[in-house]
Design a protein around this motif. Structure first.
Motif, PDB file in Angstrom:
ATOM      1  N   GLU A  58       0.841  -1.204   0.071  1.00  0.00           N
ATOM      2  CA  GLU A  58      -0.127   0.005   0.105  1.00  0.00           C
ATOM      3  C   GLU A  58       0.969   1.286   0.145  1.00  0.00           C
ATOM      4  N   SER A  73      -6.620  12.910  -3.204  1.00  0.00           N
ATOM      5  CA  SER A  73      -6.125  11.601  -2.630  1.00  0.00           C
ATOM      6  C   SER A  73      -7.442  10.774  -1.977  1.00  0.00           C
ATOM      7  N   LEU A  74      -7.495   9.438  -2.366  1.00  0.00           N
ATOM      8  CA  LEU A  74      -8.155   8.557  -1.539  1.00  0.00           C
ATOM      9  C   LEU A  74      -7.919   7.871  -0.263  1.00  0.00           C
ATOM     10  N   SER A  75      -8.534   7.780   0.776  1.00  0.00           N
ATOM     11  CA  SER A  75      -8.023   7.099   1.752  1.00  0.00           C
ATOM     12  C   SER A  75      -8.700   5.697   2.089  1.00  0.00           C
ATOM     13  N   THR A  76      -8.010   4.998   3.026  1.00  0.00           N
ATOM     14  CA  THR A  76      -8.421   3.623   3.126  1.00  0.00           C
ATOM     15  C   THR A  76      -8.321   3.637   4.919  1.00  0.00           C
ATOM     16  N   SER A  81     -10.452  -1.502   0.784  1.00  0.00           N
ATOM     17  CA  SER A  81     -11.328  -0.499   0.449  1.00  0.00           C
ATOM     18  C   SER A  81     -10.899   0.964   0.355  1.00  0.00           C
ATOM     19  N   TYR A  82     -11.187   1.782  -0.513  1.00  0.00           N
ATOM     20  CA  TYR A  82     -10.841   3.241  -0.233  1.00  0.00           C
ATOM     21  C   TYR A  82     -12.028   3.930  -0.611  1.00  0.00           C
ATOM     22  N   THR A  83     -12.106   5.002  -0.024  1.00  0.00           N
ATOM     23  CA  THR A  83     -13.069   6.148   0.076  1.00  0.00           C
ATOM     24  C   THR A  83     -12.539   7.503  -0.222  1.00  0.00           C
ATOM     25  N   THR A 182     -17.256   4.054  -2.141  1.00  0.00           N
ATOM     26  CA  THR A 182     -16.145   3.154  -1.700  1.00  0.00           C
ATOM     27  C   THR A 182     -15.759   2.284  -2.824  1.00  0.00           C
TER      28      THR A 182
END
Length: 651
Positions: A58, A73-76, A81-83, A182
């Motif tokens: 990651e 940016s996407l966060s996890t 899974s990323y949101t 998601t």
């Protein structure tokens, strides 16, 4: 004593020969399996799973959205899974520098349902939507009109090392969660060309080996069933077991990643119906093999068939089932199949007590399998220690993935069905061969009985004819003797009397007991002995009409005793040839006494004499096996120039 030594040496020789052949067979089987199993494992280590979800990867990836230069940016929270999407179906980007220094790098992306675009340092390498503006920040992607069965593979340029790989995709399984979306990134792997070829071979072999084996077993069992139908002895158990193998083969092929490539289509839920349908046929086979527990096991078979019908109705009708009921109907074949296979091991116990031969052998297989588990674990550990690092890593990953997937009853059902199907095939094949051997043995025994009966009939006719001739000349003989005595020529009368006695001795002796089989065999052999000029003496001949010994064993026993005596006696001078036979019942035992003359070893110089002695030894081995089978007594001894066999069998 010397004969016993020869007999013992023959036994040791046969056992050593058997052990040698068995050891050679096992070694060749192990070598063959090793050579075949090599192709199940990839040979090269130039492979890496660089997916975002893979532990430790990651930090190498950057996931973000880019709307015409506006990067977010996407966060996890869990690494899977990323949101952070702004709207459902928004295109997102995954970027990572190429760190793998492989020759001819091949990129594999497991994007089955969504369109993707691939960039290398912002240069477009591939896109599913050529009509779109394929620039980073401007790409608009959607779902594929047709599912991509095996994902996407793409060769990267030779100078890709150190460049940034960017993958643009849309989330096909997006779910609304407040004002955020998601996403679940697709799997990404890199290979060298050689590693990919090795993995392709491994993947194809994992499908081909079981499919070919199941096809061979299925059609072989069908051929056995047709053979029995031709002889009007149809065994429907073989039919059900054959269809189990064929349906399982079809299931393996349907689940192959290459099925869609070769056939271009895939029937919905076909592999599910094949999987549980094969289990139904296996349960029908086990049901057919039962004697005592059929009525108890029948509901389990019916439940499995009903669960298949419910599964079909659930997936192929317009009827809408609510979620709890839908889940039950969807999983019912798994639980019904697993339960139906496991209860076999419970019903096996009363079937064993009932004397069911199939379940007796299945019980032996079960005990052997349980005993083999710790042995297999030790052998696996030794193999694991001696394997290469690449194979150790591959095996570890495979076991981890397999352990992770074992959450439902299907995998346990697969293990149990593999064991039961393999055991059932071996047992069925053994019982089929045993049945054929017994059938042809019975036919051969009937043929032999017919030949012996014909020989006995000819001998009886000959005996009757000789007795009638003696009686016909009886008056003439007495008249001549009276005349000689009247003339006081006692010397001539005595000489003539001896001549008459000699003619009476030349009449072939007849054994007449209450047992037809003994009469037929012994009289046939006595006729052969008389033709060889062997003097026959029968001290006593009596036997009950019915004996506690199979006709085939009785025939083999008597014929070996008499054949050995004939073979040994024929090596002597004609004046020394004799056989003495005594048959009687004492203390509920049938006693057989046979004595014959034998030659000195120094006299056995010709090759045929040596072969006769060898055959004599093999015959004694057969005698020993038959006597042991019926818990009788066998005594073999040599007294001077006489060979004596004493046998006692329970009546």
């Amino acid at each position: 004593m010397e004969k016993k030594k020869i007999h013992l040496l023959h036994k040791i020789h046969n056992k050593l020969l058997f052990m040698g052949i068995l050891a050679f067979t096992v070694i060749m089987a192990v070598i063959s399996c090793h050579l075949l199993f090599i192709y199940l494992f990839p040979l090269s280590g130039e492979y890496k799973n660089i997916s975002v979800m893979e532990p430790g990867n990651e930090q190498e990836w950057e996931l973000y959205t880019n709307e015409q230069g506006t990067i977010k940016s996407l966060s996890t929270a869990d690494g899977y899974s990323y949101t952070g999407l702004d709207y459902e179906g928004q295109t997102y980007y995954m970027s990572r520098k190429i760190q793998e220094n492989y020759s001819d790098i091949i990129l594999e992306i497991d994007a089955v349902t969504s369109q993707i675009s691939i960039f290398l340092d912002e240069d477009l390498l591939y896109t599913d939507n050529s009509a779109a503006d394929n620039r980073i920040g401007y790409v608009a992607l959607s779902h594929l009109p047709k599912e991509r069965p095996n994902g996407l593979r793409l060769s990267l340029p030779p100078d890709c090392l150190g460049k940034t790989l960017t993958i643009a995709a849309c989330q096909p399984f997006a779910e609304a969660s407040g004002d955020l979306m998601t996403i679940y990134p697709c799997n990404v792997s890199v290979y060298s060309t050689y590693a990919l070829e090795s993995l392709n071979v491994s993947s194809a072999t994992k499908t081909a080996y079981p499919a070919i084996l199941l096809a061979i077993l299925g059609f072989f069992l069908l051929s056995l069933f047709l053979y029995q139908c031709f002889h009007r002895e149809a065994d429907w158990g073989l039919f059900f077991l054959a269809f189990f193998c064929l349906l399982w083969m079809a299931d393996v092929i349907f689940r192959s990643p290459y099925f869609g490539i070769y056939f271009g289509y895939k029937l919905d839920f076909a592999e599910i119906y094949l999987r549980y349908g094969s289990v139904s046929f296996l349960m029908l086979f086990l049901f057919i093999r039962m004697n005592r527990c059929r009525k108890i096991y029948l509901p389990f078979v019916v439940l499995q068939l009903i669960s298949l019908i419910c599964l079909y109705l659930t997936n192929n009708t317009t009827i809408v089932f609510e979620y709890p009921l839908y889940g039950v109907l969807l999983n019912l074949p798994e639980y019904a199949g697993l339960t139906g296979l496991l209860v076999i091991f419970i019903f096996m116990i009363p079937e064993l007590k009932k004397g069911n031969g199939f379940y007796r052998m299945l019980g032996i297989f079960t005990v052997a399998a349980l005993a083999a588990v710790p042995v297999g674990a030790i052998l696996y550990a030794l193999q694991f220690i001696g394997s290469s690092a690449e194979m150790n890593n591959w095996i570890t990953q495979y076991l981890q993935s397999y352990t992770t997937e074992i959450r439902g009853p299907y995998y346990y059902m697969l293990i149990v069905s593999c064991f039961l199907s393999f055991s059932s095939f071996i047992i069925s094949l053994y019982r089929f061969i045993l049945g054929v051997v017994r059938k042809y043995t019975s036919i051969e025994l009937l043929r032999l009985k017919n030949e012996l009966a014909q020989e006995s009939y000819r001998q009886l006719n000959q005996y009757t004819e000789q007795v009638m001739m003696l009686r016909h000349d009886e008056k003439k003989h007495f008249s001549l003797l009276a005349t000689l005595l009247e003339k006081n020529d006692s010397e001539k009368a005595l000489e003539y009397t001896y001549e008459i006695i000699q003619r009476a001795d030349d009449v072939t002796p007849i054994v007449n007991t209450q047992n037809y089989m003994i009469n037929t065999i012994v009289n046939s052999k006595l006729s052969s002995a008389m033709k060889e000029g062997i003097q026959i003496t029968i001290r006593h001949a009596s036997a009950p009409e019915k004996l506690n010994i199979a006709d085939s064993d009785l025939c083999s026993l008597l014929m070996n005793v008499l054949d050995n005596a004939l073979a040994a006696t024929s090596l002597l001078e004609e004046k020394d040839r004799y056989i003495t036979l005594n048959l009687y019942v004492k203390n509920n035992f049938l006693c057989i006494y046979c004595e014959n003359g034998i030659a000195d070893k120094t006299e056995c110089k010709e090759e045929k004499d040596v072969e006769g002695i060898k055959a004599h030894g093999y015959g004694l081995i057969i005698l020993e096996k038959i006597v042991d089978r019926y818990k009788g007594i066998l005594d073999i001894k040599q007294v001077n120039q006489a060979f004596i066999v004493n046998i006692a069998l329970p009546v």
